[in-house]
Design an enzyme around this catalytic site. Structure first.
Site, mmCIF file in Angstrom:
data_model
loop_
_atom_site.group_PDB
_atom_site.id
_atom_site.type_symbol
_atom_site.label_atom_id
_atom_site.label_comp_id
_atom_site.label_asym_id
_atom_site.label_seq_id
_atom_site.Cartn_x
_atom_site.Cartn_y
_atom_site.Cartn_z
ATOM 1 N N HIS A 176 0.827 -1.215 0.000
ATOM 2 C CA HIS A 176 0.000 0.000 0.000
ATOM 3 C C HIS A 176 0.861 1.266 0.000
ATOM 4 C CE1 HIS A 176 -3.816 -2.142 0.642
ATOM 5 N NE2 HIS A 176 -3.105 -2.950 1.415
ATOM 6 N N ASN A 209 -10.206 -2.990 2.048
ATOM 7 C CA ASN A 209 -9.863 -3.033 0.627
ATOM 8 C C ASN A 209 -11.128 -2.865 -0.201
ATOM 9 O OD1 ASN A 209 -7.075 -3.549 0.993
ATOM 10 N ND2 ASN A 209 -7.426 -5.752 1.150
#
EC number: 1.11.1.6
Length: 750
Positions: free
Chosen positions: A93, A166
């Protein structure tokens, strides 16, 4: 002059920002915010004013420049600070962007929890949201095929609560102990650091084949979910199973969902590939642009809830992060709304230094035995210490808005100064006491649910964790025809980049044959694997609601925040141009004028002696059709110039190939027909008739346009009869997928 302009822009920005009330978190951040547009003199970090920041102190004379002097503490500080600007990027990320907003609870769930943020409907809870890709480095492109992070930090009155989610509801692994292996496999291969931000390589597909538990997740990753059109147009999921505890001490298992008001939409793969080079910041710019234009992104907040006593009533284990809770079995309950309405002031101290932890929960919310969550609770906190230091929660973006006081002390970069003579508990002053169990409940301290646990200590998971195919089949069965087509192409693309036959042969010929035989046969043929003759596992044929993106089209068609290109050259039809541009703005969409040049362009009948002309936002060579949701070309003599331009024709072809709405009036109708008619029987309006015609998302109207043809306020309906209504409806549907299913798009060179 530049300083005056910058100052004026900054003051205007301040006025806009001050027109709305600030949240507790924004007020909290003000004490650490400095104005970089002030006329306050430049200083060193230790506060000494600087007289010259352009030349290093050195020995000189009239004839030559001598050595620079190390005694120049100002130059040394400047270089030292520059040398140490970077911090370790996130292992996963790393590429992300963020924004501030608010969470508003619409329905109290006091029956399930005593958490104030989920029971007090009078609250307006400030939030910070960070969207991200998973695989790539900070410098990778936004539009790669990847899972997207959707992390939300709630600054509640009882402490920070993080939902570290997510845009896909499941994950590749069940047990957190496999996370290092998974990340090593998905990242660039160790011998050559290739490829960047892609799963299209041997190691990834080797790993997921050898871990059947990843099957469900890689089906999602090969779907359109992995190439979203915008962060504003994707769902969010908490992934893990948490628990809610109410005042009576009863526990319910819960999953968290975010549902975008704009619907769930994706790019097409060719478009995503091109945008990776043409505009690698596409998604972060899209988010900032929408907020700047007050098209604030919104999501409904929903929960799925299972009472503790029904935990074992399903064919899957509800604590398995590789499984969804199908909505026909566990319905969604919409309870709140998230709005993002303010961009960050500075990327590094806010978006880069924000830190999320699954272990950040508030009283009334608790953990479960989800084996992935258990490991995330350790790993996320640990990685923030590595990136930011032990006092990372004192950073402005991370600190809570509620009072913080404890006996933690010292460590690198400690900011807080704590008065008093004791730093431990218990102490003789009874200072800073824990609430005790009597303080649990509403307004009290965190109390862990007294869960009964029994079993044998070993390295294993329960039996239900061993089934890996049913939900992978369920997901594929639930896709629409065009979504299935895209998945076949995605698998074919990915496995084509694997050069080890062992990898692509067993994935295509074996694993996919356990999901759907026709899918396996098509992919195997494309990638050169042995074509399976029979299914290796019978497909159960079941479907589930809300897995296909087609089920998330807004009930009321809208083009709000859509980017619409209007292509013009000298001699454009001013009636059609002005009418459509006005209607686009009235519908809260964003018109962008794309000219043959970014200097004055004149309408039909105008020149520089009679008009100032229009300055386009961009010229055609500076942008691409990939950056817009639709394209409109008005008629007029300018079409003769456009007809001679290959890039304009390519723009038209690419718009058609990417299944987007395409509009044209007057003389531009013939330009569109000529460009697309190589292998197609294009249906367009008569050159003399103003009656609009819609054909596979191509909307045309011939003849000279009249002002009354372009209403400023347009009701977007499927059965619209006017040009603007028809065009806007096609834009609202995102793409014309029938164009692809009927084989039209594949006949166009783009």
């Amino acid at each position: 002059m530049a300083t005056k302009i910058a100052g004026g822009l900054h003051r205007a920005q301040e006025v806009l920002q001050n027109t709305s009330s600030k949240s507790k978190k924004l007020v909290d951040l003000e004490r650490d915010t400095a104005d970089a547009h002030t006329q306050q003199p430049l200083t060193t970090d230790h506060g000494v004013r600087v007289s010259n920041t352009d030349q290093w102190l050195r020995v000189t004379n009239d004839r030559r420049t001598g050595p620079s002097l190390l005694e120049d503490q100002i130059a040394r500080e400047k270089i030292h600070r520059f040398d140490h600007e970077r911090i370790p990027e996130r292992v996963v990320h790393a590429r992300g962007t963020g924004a501030f907003g608010n969470f508003k609870l619409k329905e109290s769930i006091e029956d399930l929890t005593y958490a104030g943020v989920l029971t007090d409907t009078s609250r307006n809870t400030p939030v910070f949201v960070r969207f991200s890709t998973v695989q790539g480095s900070r410098g990778s492109a936004d539009t790669v095929r990847d899972v997207r992070g959707f992390a939300v930090k709630f600054y509640t009155d009882e402490g920070n609560w993080d939902i570290v989610g997510n845009n896909i509801p499941v994950f590749f692994i069940q047990d957190a102990v496999k996370f290092p292996d998974f990340v090593h496999a998905v990242k660039p291969e160790p011998h050559n650091e290739v490829p960047q931000a892609q799963t299209a390589h041997n190691n990834f597909w080797d790993f997921v084949y050898l871990h059947p538990e990843a099957t469900h997740m890689f089906m999602w990753a090969m779907s359109d979910r992995a190439i979203p059109r915008s962060y504003r147009m994707m769902q969010g999921f908490g992934v893990n199973t948490f628990a809610l505890v109410n005042k009576e001490g009863k526990r319910h298992f819960v999953k968290f969902h975010w549902i975008p008001h704009l619907g769930v939409h994706s790019l097409v793969w060719d478009e995503a590939l091109k945008l990776g080079g043409q505009d690698p910041d596409f998604h972060r710019k899209d988010l900032m642009e929408a907020i700047d234009n007050k098209a604030y992104p919104k999501w409904d907040f929903a929960i799925q809830v299972i009472p503790e006593e029904k935990q074992d009533d399903f064919e899957f284990d509800i604590l398995d992060a590789t499984k969804i809770w199908p909505e026909d079995l566990v319905p969604l309950r919409v309870i709140g709304e998230l709005e993002l309405n303010r961009n960050v002031d500075e990327f590094f101290p806010q978006t880069e230094q924000v830190a999320f932890c699954t272990s950040h929960i508030v009283p009334g919310i608790d953990f479960t035995d989800d084996p992935l969550l258990q490991g995330r609770n350790f790993s996320y906190f640990d990685t923030q210490i590595s990136r930011l230091g032990i006092n990372w929660e004192e950073l402005p973006i991370n600190r809570p808005v509620c009072p913080v006081l404890n006996h933690n002390r010292d460590g690198q970069m400690r900011h807080r100064i704590t008065q008093g003579t004791v730093n431990y508990w218990p102490n003789r002053f009874e200072a800073v006491p824990p609430t005790g169990t009597k303080g649990s409940g509403v307004g009290g301290g965190f109390t862990t649910y007294p869960q009964r646990v029994e079993g044998i200590k070993n390295r294993a998971l329960s039996d239900k964790f061993r089934e890996h195919h049913n939900q992978a089949q369920l997901f594929y069965n639930s896709m629409s025809e065009h979504e299935k087509l895209h998945m076949k192409k995605a698998f074919s693309f990915e496995l084509d980049h694997c050069d080890d036959p062992t990898v692509y042969e067993r994935l295509a010929g074996h694993r996919l044959a356990e999901i759907d035989l026709e899918l396996a046969q098509k992919v195997a043929e494309m990638v050169g694997a042995p074509i399976p003759a029979k299914a290796l596992k019978q497909n159960h044929g079941r479907r589930a609601p809300h897995l296909s993106q087609t089920e998330f089209i807004p009930k009321n068609p809208t083009i709000a925040s859509r980017r619409i290109a209007i292509i013009i050259g000298d001699g454009y039809d001013p009636v059609a141009f002005t009418g459509l541009k006005t209607a686009i703005k009235a519908a809260s969409a964003l018109p962008f004028i794309i000219g043959t040049k970014r200097s004055a362009i004149y309408a039909d009948g105008e020149d520089k002696t009679s008009s100032k002309g229009i300055i386009p936002d961009h010229h055609y060579d500076g942008q691409r059709s990939t950056m817009f949701d639709a394209t409109f070309i008005p008629g007029g003599p300018h079409v003769a110039t456009l007809r001679q331009n290959g890039q304009i024709k390519y723009w038209i072809s690419e718009t058609f190939g990417h299944l987007k709405a395409l509009g044209a009036t007057g003389e531009a109708v013939d330009l569109v027909k000529e460009t697309l008619s190589g292998t197609l029987d294009v249906q367009v309006a008569s050159s003399q008739s103003p009656e609009p015609v819609e054909w596979y998302g191509v909307v045309t109207a011939g003849g000279k346009q009249k002002p009354e043809s372009f209403k400023e306020s347009v009701q977007i309906l499927k059965g619209a009869t006017d040009f603007v209504g028809k065009f806007f409806y096609q834009i609202s549907q995102h793409r014309n997928y029938q164009r692809e299913l009927d084989g039209l798009a594949s006949t166009i060179a783009f």
